[in-house]
Design an enzyme around this catalytic site. Structure first.
Site, PDB file in Angstrom:
ATOM      1  N   ARG A  71       0.799  -1.237   0.000  1.00  9.33           N
ATOM      2  CA  ARG A  71       0.000   0.000   0.000  1.00  9.33           C
ATOM      3  C   ARG A  71       0.824   1.276   0.000  1.00  9.33           C
ATOM      4  NH1 ARG A  71      -4.247  -2.328   4.562  1.00  9.33           N
ATOM      5  NH2 ARG A  71      -4.722  -4.235   3.386  1.00  9.33           N
ATOM      6  N   ASP A 137       5.154  -3.551 -16.015  1.00  8.85           N
ATOM      7  CA  ASP A 137       4.263  -4.599 -16.494  1.00  8.85           C
ATOM      8  C   ASP A 137       2.789  -4.217 -16.373  1.00  8.85           C
ATOM      9  OD1 ASP A 137       4.369  -7.458 -17.378  1.00  8.85           O
ATOM     10  OD2 ASP A 137       3.087  -7.738 -15.627  1.00  8.85           O
ATOM     11  N   GLY A 169      -0.615 -11.521 -16.597  1.00 13.31           N
ATOM     12  CA  GLY A 169      -2.034 -11.658 -16.262  1.00 13.31           C
ATOM     13  C   GLY A 169      -2.715 -12.742 -17.073  1.00 13.31           C
ATOM     14  N   HIS A 196       4.054 -12.129 -21.645  1.00 11.01           N
ATOM     15  CA  HIS A 196       3.757 -13.537 -21.362  1.00 11.01           C
ATOM     16  C   HIS A 196       2.899 -14.040 -22.535  1.00 11.01           C
ATOM     17  CE1 HIS A 196       4.861 -12.232 -17.376  1.00 11.01           C
ATOM     18  NE2 HIS A 196       4.641 -13.413 -16.836  1.00 11.01           N
ATOM     19  N   GLU A 199       1.689 -19.551 -22.356  1.00  7.26           N
ATOM     20  CA  GLU A 199       1.813 -20.187 -21.035  1.00  7.26           C
ATOM     21  C   GLU A 199       0.600 -21.102 -20.856  1.00  7.26           C
ATOM     22  OE1 GLU A 199       1.537 -17.417 -17.794  1.00  7.26           O
ATOM     23  OE2 GLU A 199       2.163 -18.878 -16.272  1.00  7.26           O
ATOM     24  N   ASP A 285      10.072 -17.034 -12.120  1.00  4.70           N
ATOM     25  CA  ASP A 285       8.743 -16.426 -12.230  1.00  4.70           C
ATOM     26  C   ASP A 285       8.318 -15.774 -10.909  1.00  4.70           C
ATOM     27  OD1 ASP A 285       6.540 -15.638 -13.626  1.00  4.70           O
ATOM     28  OD2 ASP A 285       5.571 -17.602 -13.735  1.00  4.70           O
TER      29      ASP A 285
HETATM   30 ZN   LIG Z   1       5.614 -14.354 -15.161  1.00 10.40          ZN
END
Ligand SMILES: [Zn+2]
Length: 332
Positions: A71, A137, A169, A196, A199, A285
């Site tokens: 936060r 990202d 995501g 990404h 995957e 990852d």
């Molecule tokens: Zn990743």
């Protein structure tokens, strides 16, 4: 050679980490410190329970939960410092770390303030031999406008240490074409581009990433195994796959791609991709959330039958395919 001798030889080599999410690297003890700062007392056992899941949606839920405690800028400083300490235990000397700027923006935070705190926390690690660079990202499921906002944040931060724009995501959520403007803008700013793909999605997602977004490295990309022509293209154009075997096992991506229920790490397509001539960057990852380390991933690769010389070559490729000359020349 025994596997322990093999792993100690590989463990002793300096390494680069190129596919690593800061928010997926928060070890349980640090999660407890973080939640306590925000008035929630938890045991490490409870955190481990939160970090246990069997599929990709379960992982996304856990990621959302842990990031809900990020936060303040100081929260980011805490986890960045801890990631540095963890990477030093793995003999990592160079890391390109992905920051979920999309999540910061969704929570109405100021990425500039968080990034400044992260830089302040990680600078001192340089004198201990660890250099960080950063990837901003976007989360695909938040949409194309939100992705553009992430690129805009990178522009505002105006730091040479931000190397690239990426997207993670839910790969299956929004068509790739929608993100073209964000990637074009990133290219204009001189950022490298990656995403990404392949995957949990099919090989067409990897082709789209290359053709529509200009992706220079592919996160995961294991679906390439289904498309020999695509494998040829990746090899010819020297587009690396950032392969994360432990992650693929834990999220169910490996089982999904192989269409097998009780899949073992030995069945991972990494050797086949490597032997096809595709550059491979071996990565963790989200090491805390997948209960893995970079050393464990090299052990996984050895279990798949790769030889010591092949593992050493993969170590080498971690530097070779870094986006910055700092990484490419950082071998010591
Ligand atoms: Zn990743």
């Amino acid at each position: 050679m025994t596997s322990s001798l093999l792993s100690s030889r590989i463990a002793s080599l300096p390494k680069a980490e190129l596919h690593l999410h800061l928010e997926g690297s928060i070890q349980p003890a640090t999660v407890c410190a973080l939640t306590a700062q925000h008035g929630v007392v938890m045991t490490e056992e409870e955190v481990r329970w939160r970090y246990a899941y069997r599929d990709f949606p379960g992982f996304i839920e856990a990621f959302k939960w842990v990031t809900s405690f990020l936060r303040e800028p100081e929260d980011y400083a805490l986890i960045a410092r801890d990631l540095g300490e963890h990477l030093l235990t793995q003999n990592v000397v160079y890391a390109e770390v992905t920051l979920s700027i999309g999540v910061m923006l969704l929570r109405k935070q100021q990425p500039e303030a968080n990034f400044e705190a992260i830089l302040r926390a990680t600078k001192p690690l340089e004198s201990r031999g660890l250099r960080f660079r950063w990837i901003f990202d976007a989360a695909r499921q938040f949409g194309a406008d939100a992705a553009l906002e992430v690129v805009e944040s990178a522009r505002r931060c105006d730091s040479k240490e931000i190397l690239a724009f990426g997207m993670g995501g839910d790969e299956l959520s929004i068509p790739t074409e929608a993100f073209r403007p964000a990637y074009e803008k990133a290219a204009e700013l001189g950022l490298h581009r990656l995403t990404h793909a392949g995957e949990v999605g099919g090989p067409e997602k990897i082709r789209e990433a290359i053709d529509l977004l200009g992706a220079e490295r592919i996160g995961h990309g294991i679906a390439a195994i289904h498309d020999p022509a695509l494998m040829d293209l990746l090899a010819e154009r020297r587009i690396p796959l950032e392969v994360c075997p432990g992650s693929n096992l834990k999220t169910g991506a490996l089982a999904l791609q192989l269409q097998e229920e009780a899949v073992r790490i030995e069945k991972h397509p990494l050797p086949k991709l490597l032997h096809h001539g595709i550059p491979i960057v071996l990565s963790t990852d989200d090491p805390a959330m997948f209960h893995t380390t970079l050393h464990a991933e090299y052990e996984n690769a050895a279990r798949m039958g790769l030889l010591e010389a092949e593992l050493a070559r993969i170590v080498e490729m971690g530097f070779q395919y870094a986006f910055s000359s700092a990484g490419q020349t950082h071998r010591s």
